[in-house]
Design an enzyme around this catalytic site. Structure first.
Site, PDB file in Angstrom:
ATOM      1  N   ASP A  33      64.724  73.569  97.120  1.00  0.00           N
ATOM      2  CA  ASP A  33      64.447  72.200  96.661  1.00  0.00           C
ATOM      3  C   ASP A  33      63.927  71.395  97.849  1.00  0.00           C
ATOM      4  OD1 ASP A  33      64.604  69.580  95.306  1.00  0.00           O
ATOM      5  OD2 ASP A  33      65.919  70.611  93.881  1.00  0.00           O
ATOM      6  N   TYR A 154      51.254  65.725  82.808  1.00  0.00           N
ATOM      7  CA  TYR A 154      52.513  66.437  82.506  1.00  0.00           C
ATOM      8  C   TYR A 154      52.352  67.455  81.365  1.00  0.00           C
ATOM      9  CZ  TYR A 154      57.486  67.320  81.713  1.00  0.00           C
ATOM     10  OH  TYR A 154      58.709  67.930  81.545  1.00  0.00           O
ATOM     11  N   LYS A 158      52.431  71.745  81.532  1.00  0.00           N
ATOM     12  CA  LYS A 158      53.370  72.585  80.777  1.00  0.00           C
ATOM     13  C   LYS A 158      52.641  73.488  79.776  1.00  0.00           C
ATOM     14  CE  LYS A 158      57.152  70.971  82.757  1.00  0.00           C
ATOM     15  NZ  LYS A 158      57.958  71.798  83.668  1.00  0.00           N
TER      16      LYS A 158
HETATM   17  P1  NAD Z   1      65.542  66.680  87.845  1.00  0.00           P
HETATM   18  O1  NAD Z   1      64.701  65.563  88.370  1.00  0.00           O
HETATM   19  O2  NAD Z   1      67.000  66.439  87.673  1.00  0.00           O
HETATM   20  O3  NAD Z   1      65.370  67.979  88.763  1.00  0.00           O
HETATM   21  C1  NAD Z   1      64.122  68.402  89.248  1.00  0.00           C
HETATM   22  C2  NAD Z   1      64.301  68.999  90.641  1.00  0.00           C
HETATM   23  O4  NAD Z   1      63.020  69.471  91.098  1.00  0.00           O
HETATM   24  C3  NAD Z   1      64.810  67.974  91.685  1.00  0.00           C
HETATM   25  O5  NAD Z   1      65.937  68.466  92.381  1.00  0.00           O
HETATM   26  C4  NAD Z   1      63.616  67.789  92.590  1.00  0.00           C
HETATM   27  O6  NAD Z   1      63.943  67.481  93.943  1.00  0.00           O
HETATM   28  C5  NAD Z   1      62.913  69.137  92.467  1.00  0.00           C
HETATM   29  N1  NAD Z   1      61.523  69.010  92.905  1.00  0.00           N
HETATM   30  C6  NAD Z   1      60.627  68.068  92.521  1.00  0.00           C
HETATM   31  N2  NAD Z   1      59.498  68.183  93.212  1.00  0.00           N
HETATM   32  C7  NAD Z   1      59.667  69.231  94.068  1.00  0.00           C
HETATM   33  C8  NAD Z   1      58.848  69.824  95.054  1.00  0.00           C
HETATM   34  N3  NAD Z   1      57.626  69.350  95.352  1.00  0.00           N
HETATM   35  N4  NAD Z   1      59.324  70.884  95.739  1.00  0.00           N
HETATM   36  C9  NAD Z   1      60.585  71.358  95.493  1.00  0.00           C
HETATM   37  N5  NAD Z   1      61.405  70.837  94.564  1.00  0.00           N
HETATM   38  C10 NAD Z   1      60.949  69.774  93.875  1.00  0.00           C
HETATM   39  O7  NAD Z   1      64.871  67.075  86.469  1.00  0.00           O
HETATM   40  P2  NAD Z   1      65.296  68.155  85.351  1.00  0.00           P
HETATM   41  O8  NAD Z   1      65.411  67.411  84.070  1.00  0.00           O
HETATM   42  O9  NAD Z   1      66.384  69.029  85.801  1.00  0.00           O
HETATM   43  O10 NAD Z   1      63.939  68.980  85.281  1.00  0.00           O
HETATM   44  C11 NAD Z   1      63.891  70.389  85.504  1.00  0.00           C
HETATM   45  C12 NAD Z   1      62.701  70.959  84.760  1.00  0.00           C
HETATM   46  O11 NAD Z   1      62.890  70.723  83.365  1.00  0.00           O
HETATM   47  C13 NAD Z   1      61.360  70.330  85.118  1.00  0.00           C
HETATM   48  O12 NAD Z   1      60.399  71.357  85.244  1.00  0.00           O
HETATM   49  C14 NAD Z   1      61.055  69.447  83.936  1.00  0.00           C
HETATM   50  O13 NAD Z   1      59.678  69.270  83.742  1.00  0.00           O
HETATM   51  C15 NAD Z   1      61.693  70.221  82.808  1.00  0.00           C
HETATM   52  N6  NAD Z   1      62.003  69.418  81.618  1.00  0.00           N
HETATM   53  C16 NAD Z   1      62.900  68.401  81.685  1.00  0.00           C
HETATM   54  C17 NAD Z   1      63.153  67.662  80.532  1.00  0.00           C
HETATM   55  C18 NAD Z   1      64.121  66.505  80.533  1.00  0.00           C
HETATM   56  O14 NAD Z   1      64.239  65.833  79.481  1.00  0.00           O
HETATM   57  N7  NAD Z   1      64.845  66.240  81.606  1.00  0.00           N
HETATM   58  C19 NAD Z   1      62.511  67.978  79.327  1.00  0.00           C
HETATM   59  C20 NAD Z   1      61.617  69.031  79.309  1.00  0.00           C
HETATM   60  C21 NAD Z   1      61.369  69.756  80.456  1.00  0.00           C
END
Ligand code: NAD
Length: 261
Positions: A33, A154, A158
């Protein structure tokens, strides 16, 4: 025997929940991360991805059983395609040779129900062609047109990611090396990514109208973690190339019962 898992985005949300679940089951987890992880690397840049992959192989002692790629952002800017698409595909490509040495190798990525939303076909094609410079240029043009167009970064990231999984899963690198490669597509998950949006009734209404979830509504991150863990386990021998919508019924609501014709 313990398995070794590489998890990106391990410091927060779905990645953190997945790391916690695997650790609680006695598995070995190496997190990647920006901060607060075993490997601190920026997956938005080619240099960051190369460094992350090299450190992962080194820390794992050359033996990796599964990669679970969760890191992602949803900002209406081109950085989103750099992290969500190239930050996943380039890292997986770099780790594939090491993964292939495992007795039961697996790879899973996190897509989104946004893969079903309106996107920029031009950006999706640029991503799938592997041209990062062109992708960032198109992403910037969209961002310059305002937040509505900028948001297309976004869903485009995806859609391309889910298509990449489908395309690559059956190639010699993945199926040929005995590696199931899949995506999980969440609906709305309660995490740092959605905190601000879900904090107001207007924000929630906007989210819910785009992502209807008749089954059990918004999910906790651990819900996705359980599915990711199964797809990355030895039990999964034949599921590959799939994007599995773990979205409380959003896909079925939006696309209806006939997605095959
Ligand atoms: P989150 O923000 O809690 O976690 C995302 C993590 O990715 C963070 O720890 C962040 O530091 C890390 N990150 C971001 N940019 C980075 C980089 N350049 N290098 C290394 N690490 C990096 O969000 P989440 O909800 O846990 O999201 C996780 C995945 O789920 C993502 O791919 C997101 O698109 C997907 N997603 C989330 C949702 C939602 O509703 N939360 C819905 C659909 C898909």
């Amino acid at each position: 025997m313990n398995r070794t898992y590489i998890i990106t985005g391990s410091a927060s949300g779905i990645g953190a929940a997945t790391a916690e679940l695997l650790t609680s089951r006695g598995e070995r987890v190496i997190g990647i991360d920006l901060r607060g992880a075993d490997i601190e690397a920026d997956l938005s840049t080619p240099a960051g991805r190369t460094a992350a992959a090299a450190q992962a192989v080194e820390l794992a002692g050359g033996s990796i059983d599964a990669v679970i790629a969760c890191a992602g952002i949803s900002a209406p800017i081109p950085l989103t395609v750099a992290v969500n698409y190239f930050g996943v595909t380039e890292l997986l490509d770099a780790l594939a040779p090491t993964l292939a040495k495992s007795a039961a190798p697996r790879a899973v990525v996190v897509s989104s129900m946004a893969s079903l939303q309106a996107n920029s076909p031009e950006l999706v094609e640029a991503l799938l062609s592997g041209d990062e410079e062109l992708s960032l240029k198109i992403g910037q043009q969209l961002a310059d047109e305002g937040p509505r167009s900028g948001y297309l970064n976004y869903p485009s990231s995806k859609r391309a990611l889910s298509r990449w999984v489908r395309r690559e899963s059956i190639t010699p690198t993945w199926a040929g090396a005995g590696i199931p490669l899949n995506a999980v597509a969440p609906g709305t998950v309660i995490s740092a990514m959605t905190t601000q949006l879900l904090a107001t009734p207007e924000g929630r209404e906007m989210v819910d109208s785009n992502v209807p979830m008749p089954l059990n509504y918004h999910s906790e991150a651990v819900v996705l973690a359980r599915l990711l863990v199964w797809l990355a386990s030895e039990e999964n021998t034949h599921v590959t190339g799939q994007t599995i919508y773990a979205d409380g019924g959003a896909d079925a609501t939006l696309r209806g019962d006939d997605i095959w014709s």
